[in-house]
Design an enzyme around this catalytic site. Structure first.
Site, mmCIF file in Angstrom:
data_model
loop_
_atom_site.group_PDB
_atom_site.id
_atom_site.type_symbol
_atom_site.label_atom_id
_atom_site.label_comp_id
_atom_site.label_asym_id
_atom_site.label_seq_id
_atom_site.Cartn_x
_atom_site.Cartn_y
_atom_site.Cartn_z
ATOM 1 N N ASP A 68 23.341 -18.124 26.824
ATOM 2 C CA ASP A 68 24.537 -18.358 26.019
ATOM 3 C C ASP A 68 25.570 -17.320 26.435
ATOM 4 O O ASP A 68 25.226 -16.157 26.655
ATOM 5 C CB ASP A 68 24.219 -18.244 24.529
ATOM 6 C CG ASP A 68 25.195 -19.055 23.686
ATOM 7 O OD1 ASP A 68 25.751 -20.047 24.192
ATOM 8 O OD2 ASP A 68 25.423 -18.693 22.522
ATOM 9 N N THR A 69 26.813 -17.763 26.576
ATOM 10 C CA THR A 69 27.870 -16.881 27.088
ATOM 11 C C THR A 69 29.064 -16.893 26.158
ATOM 12 O O THR A 69 29.377 -17.921 25.562
ATOM 13 C CB THR A 69 28.326 -17.370 28.486
ATOM 14 O OG1 THR A 69 27.239 -17.244 29.387
ATOM 15 C CG2 THR A 69 29.503 -16.554 29.014
ATOM 16 N N ASP A 151 38.475 -19.013 32.806
ATOM 17 C CA ASP A 151 38.666 -18.372 34.120
ATOM 18 C C ASP A 151 40.138 -18.107 34.480
ATOM 19 O O ASP A 151 40.441 -17.050 35.049
ATOM 20 C CB ASP A 151 38.005 -19.207 35.232
ATOM 21 C CG ASP A 151 36.501 -18.968 35.296
ATOM 22 O OD1 ASP A 151 36.022 -18.009 34.672
ATOM 23 O OD2 ASP A 151 35.813 -19.750 35.976
ATOM 24 N N HIS A 176 29.185 -12.219 34.956
ATOM 25 C CA HIS A 176 28.270 -11.969 33.837
ATOM 26 C C HIS A 176 26.999 -12.799 33.972
ATOM 27 O O HIS A 176 25.895 -12.298 33.846
ATOM 28 C CB HIS A 176 29.012 -12.330 32.543
ATOM 29 C CG HIS A 176 29.811 -13.610 32.664
ATOM 30 N ND1 HIS A 176 30.887 -13.723 33.510
ATOM 31 C CD2 HIS A 176 29.638 -14.834 32.130
ATOM 32 C CE1 HIS A 176 31.363 -14.955 33.453
ATOM 33 N NE2 HIS A 176 30.623 -15.648 32.633
ATOM 34 N N ARG A 177 27.173 -14.118 34.255
ATOM 35 C CA ARG A 177 26.008 -14.998 34.334
ATOM 36 C C ARG A 177 25.109 -14.583 35.495
ATOM 37 O O ARG A 177 23.894 -14.460 35.357
ATOM 38 C CB ARG A 177 26.472 -16.448 34.522
ATOM 39 C CG ARG A 177 25.491 -17.488 33.991
ATOM 40 C CD ARG A 177 26.011 -18.909 34.160
ATOM 41 N NE ARG A 177 27.445 -18.985 34.273
ATOM 42 C CZ ARG A 177 28.276 -19.060 33.237
ATOM 43 N NH1 ARG A 177 27.812 -19.115 32.024
ATOM 44 N NH2 ARG A 177 29.576 -19.093 33.419
HETATM 45 P P1 IMP Z 1 27.980 -21.429 27.787
HETATM 46 O O1 IMP Z 1 27.137 -20.652 26.825
HETATM 47 O O2 IMP Z 1 27.656 -21.133 29.222
HETATM 48 O O3 IMP Z 1 27.990 -22.904 27.465
HETATM 49 O O4 IMP Z 1 29.484 -20.919 27.568
HETATM 50 C C1 IMP Z 1 30.185 -21.094 26.349
HETATM 51 C C2 IMP Z 1 31.674 -21.122 26.603
HETATM 52 O O5 IMP Z 1 32.117 -19.839 27.096
HETATM 53 C C3 IMP Z 1 32.136 -22.124 27.659
HETATM 54 O O6 IMP Z 1 32.363 -23.373 27.080
HETATM 55 C C4 IMP Z 1 33.429 -21.488 28.148
HETATM 56 O O7 IMP Z 1 34.479 -21.742 27.251
HETATM 57 C C5 IMP Z 1 33.121 -20.005 28.075
HETATM 58 N N1 IMP Z 1 32.586 -19.517 29.372
HETATM 59 C C6 IMP Z 1 31.282 -19.277 29.676
HETATM 60 N N2 IMP Z 1 31.157 -18.825 30.922
HETATM 61 C C7 IMP Z 1 32.410 -18.782 31.436
HETATM 62 C C8 IMP Z 1 32.922 -18.403 32.710
HETATM 63 O O8 IMP Z 1 32.188 -18.010 33.648
HETATM 64 N N3 IMP Z 1 34.243 -18.495 32.862
HETATM 65 C C9 IMP Z 1 35.083 -18.912 31.867
HETATM 66 N N4 IMP Z 1 34.650 -19.295 30.678
HETATM 67 C C10 IMP Z 1 33.320 -19.229 30.443
#
Ligand code: IMP
Length: 191
Positions: A68-69, A151, A176-177
């Protein structure tokens, strides 16, 4: 060893598979026929990644991991954070999300922010957490067409380009990922 990645995105899964030794087999939610809507109702990134991983472990009894990000902006007390995908509403529009962030930061001189990814791995019923962070700042306008989400308005520390002005390879070197996944992969290579 079979390891479920709690995603339907086969490209994400292939990328992780290519970084792991051959004795790991990464399966997606589609591969295990998991069509349920997995709850993401926690109030933290840690909580949501745990909910997703636990759901798979409970229902399928398989080793698994979930990520989760969130984008955490200093001047907004860490928002949008866990609400990053749906910050401007349930339609999850990246354009609307960016417009909202830019307007909230309109007269703000502190533009510090970070992207943070949390991965929860459940392996043989033990839980492990990995975190990846990229620090940076929010731009004042959208720039670039690569990438996704926020981004076009995020500039990593010490650089001038937004993530959306970089190639995927450039972004992956520092994202980050990528950092969170590197940590999990190093751990898995030693089990
Ligand atoms: P998820 O947990 O990877 O689904 O990320 C949740 C939300 O965070 C996404 O829908 C984006 O809005 C934002 N997000 C996550 N990773 C990125 C990234 O690498 N660049 C830009 N936005 C991100």
């Amino acid at each position: 060893m079979k390891l479920v990645f709690a995603t339907h995105n086969s490209n994400k899964a292939k990328e992780i598979q290519s970084l792991l030794p051959d004795d790991f087999q990464i399966l997606t939610l589609t591969d295990i026929n998991c069509l349920d809507e997995i709850p993401e109702t926690a109030e933290t990134l840690e909580g949501n990644s745990l909910l997703k991983a636990q759901f798979i472990n409970d229902h399928f009894n398989l080793n698994c991991f979930a990520d989760d990000t969130g984008l955490e902006i200093d001047a907004l007390n860490g928002r949008p954070g866990v609400y990053s995908a749906r910050y401007a509403g349930e339609e999850k529009s990246a354009e609307a999300n960016m417009n909202l962030v830019l307007s909230e930061l309109q007269n703000e001189s502190n533009r510090k922010a970070q992207f943070r990814t949390v991965i929860t791995l459940i392996l043989n019923d033990k839980t492990y957490i990995f975190e990846g962070i990229v620090k940076g700042k929010m731009s004042t306008e959208k720039r670039g067409t690569e990438g996704f989400g926020y981004d076009p308005i995020f500039i990593p520390e010490g650089q001038e380009k937004t993530f959306a002005e970089m190639t995927l390879a450039e972004k992956n070197q520092q994202s980050h990922r990528a950092r969170a996944f590197e940590k999990m992969i190093e751990f898995l290579k030693k089990v």
